[in-house]
Design a protein around this motif. Sequence first.
Motif, PDB file in Angstrom:
ATOM      1  N   UNK A   1       8.306  21.687  -0.954  1.00 60.43           N
ATOM      2  CA  UNK A   1       7.957  20.709   0.069  1.00 60.43           C
ATOM      3  C   UNK A   1       6.811  19.804  -0.355  1.00 60.43           C
ATOM      4  N   UNK A   2       5.783  20.391  -0.982  1.00 60.69           N
ATOM      5  CA  UNK A   2       4.634  19.592  -1.405  1.00 60.69           C
ATOM      6  C   UNK A   2       5.012  18.634  -2.534  1.00 60.69           C
ATOM      7  N   UNK A   3       5.799  19.113  -3.484  1.00 63.26           N
ATOM      8  CA  UNK A   3       6.194  18.253  -4.608  1.00 63.26           C
ATOM      9  C   UNK A   3       7.127  17.140  -4.149  1.00 63.26           C
ATOM     10  N   UNK A   4       8.093  17.486  -3.311  1.00 67.16           N
ATOM     11  CA  UNK A   4       8.994  16.455  -2.785  1.00 67.16           C
ATOM     12  C   UNK A   4       8.236  15.450  -1.928  1.00 67.16           C
ATOM     13  N   UNK A   5       7.320  15.967  -1.114  1.00 62.04           N
ATOM     14  CA  UNK A   5       6.514  15.074  -0.287  1.00 62.04           C
ATOM     15  C   UNK A   5       5.703  14.109  -1.127  1.00 62.04           C
ATOM     16  N   UNK A   6       5.105  14.620  -2.221  1.00 64.75           N
ATOM     17  CA  UNK A   6       4.319  13.764  -3.109  1.00 64.75           C
ATOM     18  C   UNK A   6       5.196  12.691  -3.741  1.00 64.75           C
ATOM     19  N   UNK A   7       6.390  13.078  -4.178  1.00 61.88           N
ATOM     20  CA  UNK A   7       7.302  12.117  -4.815  1.00 61.88           C
ATOM     21  C   UNK A   7       7.762  11.046  -3.825  1.00 61.88           C
ATOM     22  N   UNK A   8       8.081  11.461  -2.609  1.00 62.38           N
ATOM     23  CA  UNK A   8       8.531  10.504  -1.596  1.00 62.38           C
ATOM     24  C   UNK A   8       7.412   9.534  -1.237  1.00 62.38           C
ATOM     25  N   UNK A   9       6.200  10.051  -1.067  1.00 64.15           N
ATOM     26  CA  UNK A   9       5.077   9.185  -0.739  1.00 64.15           C
ATOM     27  C   UNK A   9       4.800   8.183  -1.853  1.00 64.15           C
ATOM     28  N   UNK A  10       4.810   8.655  -3.087  1.00 68.62           N
ATOM     29  CA  UNK A  10       4.561   7.758  -4.218  1.00 68.62           C
ATOM     30  C   UNK A  10       5.633   6.677  -4.286  1.00 68.62           C
ATOM     31  N   UNK A  11       6.885   7.080  -4.149  1.00 64.97           N
ATOM     32  CA  UNK A  11       7.974   6.105  -4.190  1.00 64.97           C
ATOM     33  C   UNK A  11       7.829   5.082  -3.068  1.00 64.97           C
ATOM     34  N   UNK A  12       7.478   5.561  -1.877  1.00 67.54           N
ATOM     35  CA  UNK A  12       7.311   4.649  -0.749  1.00 67.54           C
ATOM     36  C   UNK A  12       6.182   3.658  -0.960  1.00 67.54           C
ATOM     37  N   UNK A  13       5.053   4.146  -1.478  1.00 68.45           N
ATOM     38  CA  UNK A  13       3.916   3.257  -1.742  1.00 68.45           C
ATOM     39  C   UNK A  13       4.269   2.214  -2.796  1.00 68.45           C
ATOM     40  N   UNK A  14       4.965   2.634  -3.839  1.00 70.61           N
ATOM     41  CA  UNK A  14       5.336   1.694  -4.906  1.00 70.61           C
ATOM     42  C   UNK A  14       6.231   0.588  -4.362  1.00 70.61           C
ATOM     43  N   UNK A  15       7.232   0.972  -3.589  1.00 67.88           N
ATOM     44  CA  UNK A  15       8.144  -0.021  -3.001  1.00 67.88           C
ATOM     45  C   UNK A  15       7.385  -0.956  -2.068  1.00 67.88           C
ATOM     46  N   UNK A  16       6.470  -0.382  -1.280  1.00 73.02           N
ATOM     47  CA  UNK A  16       5.685  -1.190  -0.350  1.00 73.02           C
ATOM     48  C   UNK A  16       4.814  -2.192  -1.097  1.00 73.02           C
ATOM     49  N   UNK A  17       4.091  -1.723  -2.108  1.00 69.78           N
ATOM     50  CA  UNK A  17       3.226  -2.613  -2.879  1.00 69.78           C
ATOM     51  C   UNK A  17       4.033  -3.711  -3.561  1.00 69.78           C
ATOM     52  N   UNK A  18       5.177  -3.324  -4.121  1.00 68.22           N
ATOM     53  CA  UNK A  18       5.993  -4.303  -4.838  1.00 68.22           C
ATOM     54  C   UNK A  18       6.581  -5.337  -3.882  1.00 68.22           C
ATOM     55  N   UNK A  19       6.954  -4.887  -2.701  1.00 68.65           N
ATOM     56  CA  UNK A  19       7.554  -5.803  -1.719  1.00 68.65           C
ATOM     57  C   UNK A  19       6.581  -6.883  -1.279  1.00 68.65           C
ATOM     58  N   UNK A  20       5.305  -6.513  -1.154  1.00 73.66           N
ATOM     59  CA  UNK A  20       4.313  -7.466  -0.658  1.00 73.66           C
ATOM     60  C   UNK A  20       3.480  -8.103  -1.772  1.00 73.66           C
ATOM     61  N   UNK A  21       3.736  -7.720  -3.011  1.00 74.91           N
ATOM     62  CA  UNK A  21       2.953  -8.260  -4.123  1.00 74.91           C
ATOM     63  C   UNK A  21       3.100  -9.775  -4.212  1.00 74.91           C
ATOM     64  N   UNK A  22       1.960 -10.467  -4.270  1.00 74.75           N
ATOM     65  CA  UNK A  22       1.963 -11.914  -4.435  1.00 74.75           C
ATOM     66  C   UNK A  22       2.287 -12.701  -3.196  1.00 74.75           C
ATOM     67  N   UNK A  23       2.614 -12.009  -2.086  1.00 76.20           N
ATOM     68  CA  UNK A  23       3.000 -12.738  -0.869  1.00 76.20           C
ATOM     69  C   UNK A  23       1.972 -12.601   0.246  1.00 76.20           C
ATOM     70  N   UNK A  24       0.958 -11.718   0.057  1.00 79.73           N
ATOM     71  CA  UNK A  24      -0.081 -11.542   1.068  1.00 79.73           C
ATOM     72  C   UNK A  24      -1.178 -12.571   0.851  1.00 79.73           C
ATOM     73  N   UNK A  25      -2.008 -12.832   1.844  1.00 78.38           N
ATOM     74  CA  UNK A  25      -3.067 -13.835   1.692  1.00 78.38           C
ATOM     75  C   UNK A  25      -3.933 -13.573   0.472  1.00 78.38           C
ATOM     76  N   UNK A  26      -4.079 -14.586  -0.364  1.00 82.43           N
ATOM     77  CA  UNK A  26      -4.915 -14.471  -1.544  1.00 82.43           C
ATOM     78  C   UNK A  26      -4.184 -13.953  -2.752  1.00 82.43           C
TER      79      UNK A  26
END
Length: 260
Positions: A20-45
């Motif tokens: 559970x901890x390892x899967x949770x870590x992998x899911x969180x990391x994947x989610x953060x990466x997708x989130x950062x990539x989705x908004x990269x260069x499009x947020x103010x500044x």
Amino acid sequence: MTALVRAEWTKLFTTRVWIGLLLGACVLVAGFVVLFTSFAGSTPGGAQGGGPPGGLPAVGTEQFEQLVLATGANVTVLFLILGIIGMTQEYRHRTATPTFLTTPRRGRVVIAKLAAYALVAVPFALVVLAVNYGVAAVAAGARGAVPALSGENLQVLANSGLALVIYTVIGVGLGALVRNQVGAIVGGLVYLFVVEAIVRQISAIADAYKWLPGGALEALTATLQGPDLLERWQGGLLLLGYGLVAALLGTLLAVRRDVV
């Protein structure tokens, strides 16, 4: 000592907690990466390829690659919990007494736990880092810029992995100090997400933040300009020092205190 370390691995892998901890870590990391990539260069500044503070750097820039590859450091809390559970499960399930009767030298038991969980954290961290890079390669590649796996980017990944291992050791030490599993986990979460945040926000004591575990972690893994922090190598040494202190105190108290 080898037998004790193997016994700790047996205890860990006969439960589902690590999954559970390892899967949770992998899911969180994947989610953060997708989130950062989705908004990269499009947020103010951030629209002008890196941009001033206040926005995410654009995909393809060196700053973006380092930011997205440092995402693994965001799940240190789950590795902290892994270490806490590894130590406190003896008290929670009342197996500490037979364990210490089998191995009367309690210091050896705690050292074995520290070694076992530090070693097991290495492949766990590698899995998290592999997911981190794999998702980043796919997400950023879809926008025409796969992060390079060399030079500074490799150092960012290595620092994130080191932080995960150290937080696991801190978790074992914290578990030995507190012993109550729920109390140790809740206390760790409150400290990480409340206490350090308060210290960072109050100007009168904000300078102390860089000397706390969170400040050391940020100095080791941060890729964007932030508050006054230590140098990267200094943050790594300080974080390692916290891990060693937690391990030492946990060992000393486990040896001296009665088993309840």
